[in-house]
Write a protein that holds these residues in place. Structure first.
Motif, PDB file in Angstrom:
ATOM      1  N   GLY A  38       0.846  -1.351   0.032  1.00 54.31           N
ATOM      2  CA  GLY A  38       0.101   0.009  -0.092  1.00 54.31           C
ATOM      3  C   GLY A  38       0.762   1.124   0.070  1.00 54.31           C
ATOM      4  N   PRO A  39       1.742   1.485   1.054  1.00 51.24           N
ATOM      5  CA  PRO A  39       2.421   2.651   0.815  1.00 51.24           C
ATOM      6  C   PRO A  39       3.159   3.131  -0.623  1.00 51.24           C
ATOM      7  CG  PRO A  39       2.861   1.333   2.862  1.00 51.24           C
ATOM      8  CD  PRO A  39       2.244   0.455   2.046  1.00 51.24           C
ATOM      9  N   ALA A  40       3.771   2.108  -1.248  1.00 53.76           N
ATOM     10  CA  ALA A  40       4.317   2.389  -2.338  1.00 53.76           C
ATOM     11  C   ALA A  40       3.263   2.962  -3.441  1.00 53.76           C
ATOM     12  CB  ALA A  40       4.835   1.010  -3.099  1.00 53.76           C
ATOM     13  N   LEU A  41       1.990   2.362  -3.472  1.00 53.01           N
ATOM     14  CA  LEU A  41       1.051   2.720  -4.087  1.00 53.01           C
ATOM     15  C   LEU A  41       0.784   4.352  -3.913  1.00 53.01           C
ATOM     16  CD1 LEU A  41      -1.617   0.028  -4.654  1.00 53.01           C
ATOM     17  CD2 LEU A  41       0.324   0.467  -6.061  1.00 53.01           C
ATOM     18  N   VAL A  42       0.639   4.592  -2.775  1.00 52.97           N
ATOM     19  CA  VAL A  42       0.448   6.111  -2.382  1.00 52.97           C
ATOM     20  C   VAL A  42       1.512   6.758  -2.551  1.00 52.97           C
ATOM     21  CG1 VAL A  42       0.128   7.504  -0.154  1.00 52.97           C
ATOM     22  CG2 VAL A  42      -1.016   5.450  -0.214  1.00 52.97           C
ATOM     23  N   GLN A  43       2.857   6.458  -2.507  1.00 51.44           N
ATOM     24  CA  GLN A  43       3.901   7.307  -2.825  1.00 51.44           C
ATOM     25  C   GLN A  43       3.734   7.643  -4.367  1.00 51.44           C
ATOM     26  OE1 GLN A  43       6.030   8.855  -1.157  1.00 51.44           O
ATOM     27  NE2 GLN A  43       7.117   9.743  -2.894  1.00 51.44           N
ATOM     28  N   ALA A  44       3.447   6.728  -5.228  1.00 50.76           N
ATOM     29  CA  ALA A  44       3.464   6.867  -6.664  1.00 50.76           C
ATOM     30  C   ALA A  44       2.137   7.726  -6.923  1.00 50.76           C
ATOM     31  CB  ALA A  44       3.016   5.533  -7.246  1.00 50.76           C
ATOM     32  N   LEU A  45       1.072   7.859  -6.282  1.00 50.55           N
ATOM     33  CA  LEU A  45      -0.050   8.629  -6.437  1.00 50.55           C
ATOM     34  C   LEU A  45       0.410  10.255  -6.130  1.00 50.55           C
ATOM     35  CD1 LEU A  45      -2.965   9.082  -6.897  1.00 50.55           C
ATOM     36  CD2 LEU A  45      -3.426   8.663  -4.561  1.00 50.55           C
ATOM     37  N   VAL A  46       1.010  10.170  -4.688  1.00 52.11           N
ATOM     38  CA  VAL A  46       1.268  11.727  -4.400  1.00 52.11           C
ATOM     39  C   VAL A  46       2.316  12.536  -5.335  1.00 52.11           C
ATOM     40  CG1 VAL A  46       0.511  11.264  -1.990  1.00 52.11           C
ATOM     41  CG2 VAL A  46       2.478  10.966  -2.521  1.00 52.11           C
ATOM     42  N   SER A  47       3.420  11.475  -5.866  1.00 54.65           N
ATOM     43  CA  SER A  47       4.500  12.058  -6.297  1.00 54.65           C
ATOM     44  C   SER A  47       4.104  12.302  -7.857  1.00 54.65           C
ATOM     45  CB  SER A  47       5.576  11.015  -6.275  1.00 54.65           C
ATOM     46  OG  SER A  47       5.425   9.945  -6.767  1.00 54.65           O
ATOM     47  N   GLY A  48       3.147  11.843  -8.147  1.00 58.31           N
ATOM     48  CA  GLY A  48       2.544  11.828  -9.879  1.00 58.31           C
ATOM     49  C   GLY A  48       1.757  13.232 -10.293  1.00 58.31           C
ATOM     50  N   GLY A  49       1.645  14.085  -9.100  1.00 60.27           N
ATOM     51  CA  GLY A  49       0.939  15.413  -9.513  1.00 60.27           C
ATOM     52  C   GLY A  49      -0.485  15.420  -9.507  1.00 60.27           C
ATOM     53  N   PRO A  50      -1.366  16.495  -9.294  1.00 59.92           N
ATOM     54  CA  PRO A  50      -2.546  16.695  -9.007  1.00 59.92           C
ATOM     55  C   PRO A  50      -3.571  15.686 -10.082  1.00 59.92           C
ATOM     56  CG  PRO A  50      -1.811  18.723  -9.857  1.00 59.92           C
ATOM     57  CD  PRO A  50      -0.357  17.744  -9.670  1.00 59.92           C
ATOM     58  N   ASP A  51      -2.930  15.585 -11.227  1.00 62.94           N
ATOM     59  CA  ASP A  51      -3.939  15.130 -12.362  1.00 62.94           C
ATOM     60  C   ASP A  51      -3.766  13.558 -12.336  1.00 62.94           C
ATOM     61  OD1 ASP A  51      -4.499  17.505 -13.486  1.00 62.94           O
ATOM     62  OD2 ASP A  51      -3.000  17.505 -14.878  1.00 62.94           O
ATOM     63  N   LEU A  52      -2.756  13.068 -11.622  1.00 63.67           N
ATOM     64  CA  LEU A  52      -2.766  11.595 -11.501  1.00 63.67           C
ATOM     65  C   LEU A  52      -3.994  11.397 -10.308  1.00 63.67           C
ATOM     66  CD1 LEU A  52      -1.647   8.732 -11.863  1.00 63.67           C
ATOM     67  CD2 LEU A  52       0.162   9.349 -10.640  1.00 63.67           C
ATOM     68  N   ALA A  53      -4.947  10.435 -10.487  1.00 65.73           N
ATOM     69  CA  ALA A  53      -5.939  10.233  -9.739  1.00 65.73           C
ATOM     70  C   ALA A  53      -6.106   8.904  -9.069  1.00 65.73           C
ATOM     71  CB  ALA A  53      -7.269  10.630 -10.279  1.00 65.73           C
ATOM     72  N   LEU A  54      -5.479   7.873  -9.583  1.00 68.85           N
ATOM     73  CA  LEU A  54      -5.442   6.605  -9.207  1.00 68.85           C
ATOM     74  C   LEU A  54      -4.330   5.895  -9.471  1.00 68.85           C
ATOM     75  CD1 LEU A  54      -8.218   4.271  -9.474  1.00 68.85           C
ATOM     76  CD2 LEU A  54      -6.370   3.614 -10.819  1.00 68.85           C
ATOM     77  N   VAL A  55      -3.563   5.015  -8.647  1.00 68.20           N
ATOM     78  CA  VAL A  55      -2.658   4.078  -9.137  1.00 68.20           C
ATOM     79  C   VAL A  55      -3.198   2.578  -8.552  1.00 68.20           C
ATOM     80  CG1 VAL A  55      -0.333   3.391  -8.618  1.00 68.20           C
ATOM     81  CG2 VAL A  55      -0.669   5.906  -8.712  1.00 68.20           C
ATOM     82  N   GLY A  56      -3.544   1.890  -9.653  1.00 67.42           N
ATOM     83  CA  GLY A  56      -4.055   0.548  -9.359  1.00 67.42           C
ATOM     84  C   GLY A  56      -2.760  -0.377  -9.057  1.00 67.42           C
ATOM     85  N   GLY A  57      -3.148  -1.560  -8.174  1.00 72.92           N
ATOM     86  CA  GLY A  57      -2.056  -2.399  -8.068  1.00 72.92           C
ATOM     87  C   GLY A  57      -2.583  -3.691  -9.438  1.00 72.92           C
ATOM     88  N   GLU A  58      -1.418  -4.324 -10.058  1.00 77.68           N
ATOM     89  CA  GLU A  58      -1.553  -5.481 -10.894  1.00 77.68           C
ATOM     90  C   GLU A  58      -0.921  -6.623 -10.413  1.00 77.68           C
ATOM     91  OE1 GLU A  58      -0.053  -4.089 -14.564  1.00 77.68           O
ATOM     92  OE2 GLU A  58      -1.997  -3.035 -15.068  1.00 77.68           O
ATOM     93  N   ARG A  59      -1.903  -7.671  -9.826  1.00 80.58           N
ATOM     94  CA  ARG A  59      -1.454  -8.926  -9.100  1.00 80.58           C
ATOM     95  C   ARG A  59      -0.240  -9.614  -9.890  1.00 80.58           C
ATOM     96  NH1 ARG A  59      -7.415 -10.555  -7.739  1.00 80.58           N
ATOM     97  NH2 ARG A  59      -7.426  -9.624  -9.761  1.00 80.58           N
TER      98      ARG A  59
END
Length: 241
Positions: free
Chosen positions: A104-125
């Protein structure tokens, strides 16, 4: 618990008495260095899910437990949790314990560092721990959906996602929306991204879905989302004058 946490972790559960307590503890450990709240939404479970989660609140002060009076499905449980959430960033996980909270924390980090237009980072199993029949059905369904909707997602069935709360609440709600979040985020003009996450064997309980049930729901849902895509008109920004 801080009144305005940075992250709200939302977990829908239905008859997950065996998995829920351990999962809540794992979430707390995975985000130990972050200011979070953990929201479990009990979708009118028939077992002791509500009892074990309520008892766990004494151990985990960041834990909140909401309960539906009537079973309403996974998408409604997620929306209930997001509506109640106090953080601008949401992380969702399936309640069966197959998603690893440590991702989870890695997905959050990718989201917040991606800028305001990046609204979702999904996991791929990766290395999915499901039956061969379920994996084949999922691969087929993901391929058809991706081709028809152009949502760039290889695995929308993965419950582990990080997204911006305000963006989620802008989306039109319908049952099973959780499988179409990338397409709907793109429809609203946001960006989406994906990264690999782990997947674990289910240790307790039973799956709430069947391949036939998924197929029946997906057919009508796909048509509905395709219609929504054709009815989208965006202003490309708003200026106050």
């Amino acid at each position: 618990m801080h009144p305005s946490p940075d992250i709200s972790v939302v977990v829908p559960v239905f008859d997950e008495e065996g998995a829920a307590p351990a999962l809540a503890r794992e979430i707390a450990a995975a985000f130990a260095d972050r200011d979070i709240e953990i929201i479990f939404v009990d979708d009118a479970s028939r077992d002791g899910t509500l009892t074990v989660l309520s008892a766990l609140k004494a151990e985990l002060p960041q834990l909140r437990v909401l309960r539906h009076r009537k079973n309403s499905g996974q998408s409604r449980a997620i929306r209930t949790g997001v509506m109640a959430a106090r953080a601008p960033v949401i992380v969702t996980l399936d309640g069966d314990g197959q998603n690893d909270p440590a991702d989870g924390p890695a997905l959050v980090q990718a989201l917040v560092s991606g800028g305001p237009d990046l609204a979702l980072v999904g996991g791929e199993r990766t290395k999915r721990q499901d039956s061969q029949a379920k994996k084949v059905a999922s691969r087929l369904g993901n391929g058809v959906r991706k081709r028809l909707l152009g949502d760039t997602a290889n695995d929308t069935g993965c419950g582990l996602k990080a997204f911006r709360r305000h963006a989620f609440l802008e989306l039109p709600y319908f049952d099973h929306i959780h499988r179409y979040l990338p397409a709907l985020m793109l429809r609203e003009g946001y960006q989406v991204a994906f990264q690999p996450v782990g997947h674990r064997h289910r240790q307790t309980g039973a799956s709430k879905y069947t391949n036939l049930g998924r197929l029946w729901a997906s057919a009508s849902d796909l048509l509905g989302v395709m219609w929504l895509q054709t009815r989208s008109r965006r202003p490309d920004g708003v200026d106050e004058v």
